[in-house]
Design a protein around this motif. Structure first.
Motif, PDB file in Angstrom:
ATOM      1  N   UNK A 134       7.825  35.329 -23.117  1.00 16.56           N
ATOM      2  CA  UNK A 134       8.528  34.073 -23.415  1.00 16.56           C
ATOM      3  C   UNK A 134       8.581  33.112 -22.234  1.00 16.56           C
ATOM      4  N   UNK A 135       8.235  33.597 -21.040  1.00 21.65           N
ATOM      5  CA  UNK A 135       8.215  32.700 -19.885  1.00 21.65           C
ATOM      6  C   UNK A 135       6.811  32.122 -19.676  1.00 21.65           C
TER       7      UNK A 135
ATOM      8  N   UNK B 273      12.032  39.535 -21.621  1.00 19.37           N
ATOM      9  CA  UNK B 273      11.595  38.274 -22.242  1.00 19.37           C
ATOM     10  C   UNK B 273      10.246  38.440 -22.943  1.00 19.37           C
TER      11      UNK B 273
ATOM     12  N   UNK C 285      12.221  37.585 -28.481  1.00 20.10           N
ATOM     13  CA  UNK C 285      13.647  37.344 -28.669  1.00 20.10           C
ATOM     14  C   UNK C 285      13.906  37.246 -30.164  1.00 20.10           C
TER      15      UNK C 285
ATOM     16  N   UNK D 125      12.990  29.552 -20.555  1.00 19.92           N
ATOM     17  CA  UNK D 125      13.426  30.728 -21.306  1.00 19.92           C
ATOM     18  C   UNK D 125      14.740  30.428 -22.031  1.00 19.92           C
TER      19      UNK D 125
ATOM     20  N   UNK E 280      14.144  28.271 -25.124  1.00 17.20           N
ATOM     21  CA  UNK E 280      13.571  29.022 -26.260  1.00 17.20           C
ATOM     22  C   UNK E 280      14.639  29.863 -26.948  1.00 17.20           C
ATOM     23  N   UNK E 281      15.472  30.528 -26.119  1.00 18.15           N
ATOM     24  CA  UNK E 281      16.512  31.375 -26.688  1.00 18.15           C
ATOM     25  C   UNK E 281      17.571  30.514 -27.395  1.00 18.15           C
TER      26      UNK E 281
ATOM     27  N   UNK F  48      18.886  30.788 -31.199  1.00 21.94           N
ATOM     28  CA  UNK F  48      20.302  31.017 -31.509  1.00 21.94           C
ATOM     29  C   UNK F  48      20.807  29.946 -32.474  1.00 21.94           C
TER      30      UNK F  48
END
Lengths: 66, 448
Positions: A4-5, A55, A58, B22, B25-26, B30
């Motif tokens: 994800x990074x 990561x 998610x 990051x 994206x999270x 959510x």
């Protein structure tokens, strides 16, 4: 395969992700006895935390189940 | 890698740009999940005309509405018992907890799933490992294991790390001291107030804590864990390093921890949270170095998504470079500095209990204290600090009393504080959150 990074996953990260996916698939098998279901659920939760921390992905496996 | 100072080196040392990406994206995930599964959040986002698809980068989060405790409590009143904030059916939960609350207030009720608990304990692992706790440690918890979530996650966290855990449940304070001594605990977890209470009990029992096995005291539950004078006192009385952590029932775990470098602040666990600091009046983000209110978005709790929750905690965020540990997680300088709604207004002067404690704890002669407010002659607010004097300091007390009163006045725009000596053991002691303010005024000062 990227995380994800945006970094390329390492070989061990790819193995972790495969192990996690394989547990998810295992949970879908029919007629598993309670001891197996509970153990797999626990293992998925533990590995989900690793996948999340690194990561790699998610997501919420409890959403996938429903 | 096993001897890494970081629990999760990959994210704890990620570049700031990488971390922001990051988080974005999270946060997007959510928001999408909250919108799809939680009627509470969908209503809030619809009212604010903010759809999850609008979040493309970190900065876009500021467009989304705040969640407040009042709205959360209201939804629990409207739809007992858990409101319509849940994103999963209650059957997914494995545990029920309540906010510690204060007298007369409705507590918040929370449910957590199996996944949530893995995450809750994981956050504590960041903190414990970061403060030097390792698998061979023996960890004592001064905790009652009730419906207050407190150290529950910490307990599971150190079990996961492989430590030996000493739960003390409903043991008396003397028995807790004996257990720490007999089992040679190397780490003790307690509120700052209770860490001092245990040390006092150890002295009474003749147990030499500074000469004992304890090397770390992990503090939580009260802002005092980052007050330098309080921490210094705890470290001296335990002969161990004291590290602060902070969390809240609303997020289920800690969101920040002090690392071994003890930089005078606590690192925010930024791969699992977005912590904004806003001006409580305008709602706008304040720059580094300015005091404001914490607003938290959590990436961990699934049963109860938390988006831009206004915590009412006062903090000052500073860049990660203020610490030399190598983490790229920003810090809250001085930890939690107080509560937006804790402020007492006394004759026009703002008084924060944490600031009073910071001054009182500079005085070794004071063992326990209480801030007492009363109305004099039916109209005038009076403020007193009631002190129990530590044994051996009685002779010098008149001088200490004057000096403490002067210090308090000097730091509060000249407001006169009465400093009163009270009998040893007459003030209340606390295992969990200390409540050292007794407000007997007829009309209490406005809080904001």
């Amino acid at each position: 395969m990227k995380d994800l990074t945006g970094r390329e996953m390492t070989a061990s990260e790819r193995r972790i992700l495969r192990a996690y996916r394989s547990l998810e698939a295992l949970r879908e098998e029919p007629d598993l006895p309670p001891t197996v279901v509970a153990g797999i659920e626990e293992a998925i939760a533990s590995l989900w935390q690793v996948v999340n921390n690194l990561a790699l992905r998610y997501e919420r496996p409890d959403d996938v189940r429903r | 890698m096993a001897d890494s100072p970081y629990w999760n080196p990959k994210t704890e040392t990620l570049s700031r740009d990488g971390l922001r990406g990051l988080q974005a994206r999270k946060a997007r995930a959510v928001l999408e999940r909250a919108y799809a599964k939680s009627p509470f959040h969908r209503r809030l986002m619809d009212q604010g005309k903010a759809k999850p698809s609008r979040l493309r980068r970190y900065e876009d989060l500021a467009r989304f509405p705040f969640t407040t405790r009042e709205a959360w409590m209201e939804c629990q009143r409207q739809t007992p018992m858990f409101g319509d904030m849940l994103a999963q059916p209650p059957e997914d939960a494995v545990r029920y907890h309540l906010t510690s609350g204060t007298t007369g207030r409705t507590p918040l009720r929370v449910l957590d799933s199996r996944l949530d608990w893995k995450w809750i304990s994981e956050m504590w692992c960041y903190g414990f490992h970061g403060f030097g706790v390792r698998p061979n440690d023996v960890v004592f918890f001064a905790f009652s294991y009730g419906t207050f979530i407190g150290f529950w996650g910490a307990h599971y966290g150190v079990e996961k790390m492989g430590c030996l855990v000493l739960p003390s449940g409903n043991m008396t304070t003397p028995n807790r001291v004996r257990l720490i001594d007999e089992m040679k605990a190397t780490v003790v977890c307690a509120t700052p107030t209770y860490a001092l209470r245990l040390a006092q009990e150890a002295r009474d029992l003749g147990v030499d804590l500074p000469g004992g096995a304890v090397r770390r005291v992990i503090l939580s539950g009260e802002p005092a864990g980052s007050i330098p004078a309080t921490k210094k006192m705890i470290e001296a009385q335990w002969g161990a390093m004291a590290g602060d952590t902070a969390g809240m029932t609303e997020i289920g775990t800690i969101m920040m921890f002090e690392c071994e470098r003890q930089p005078g602040g606590t690192h925010v666990i930024e791969d699992h949270f977005i912590e904004e600091v806003i001006d409580p009046k305008t709602g706008k983000e304040v720059p580094y170095g300015e005091q404001g209110e914490r607003v938290v978005t959590s990436f961990g709790r699934g049963m109860i998504p938390l988006v831009r929750y206004r915590t009412r905690d006062l903090v000052v965020k500073v860049p990660h470079t203020k610490c030399t540990c190598g983490r790229t997680f920003d810090l809250y300088e001085g930890g939690i500095l107080g509560r937006v709604d804790d402020m007492l207004l006394v004759r026009g002067t703002n008084v924060y209990p944490r600031a009073v404690e910071a001054i009182v704890r500079e005085y070794a002669a004071v063992d326990e204290f209480q801030i007492h407010l009363a109305t004099a002659e039916g109209i005038r607010d009076e403020i007193a600090v009631r002190c129990e004097v530590r044994p051996g300091h009685e002779a010098g007390w008149p001088q200490t009393e004057r000096s403490l009163a002067d210090d308090l006045a000097r730091n509060h725009e000249g407001l006169a504080f009465r400093v009163e000596k009270v009998a040893t053991g007459s003030l209340p002691r606390f295992e969990l959150k200390a409540r050292r303010v007794k407000d007997d005024r007829i009309v209490k000062g406005a809080s904001t």
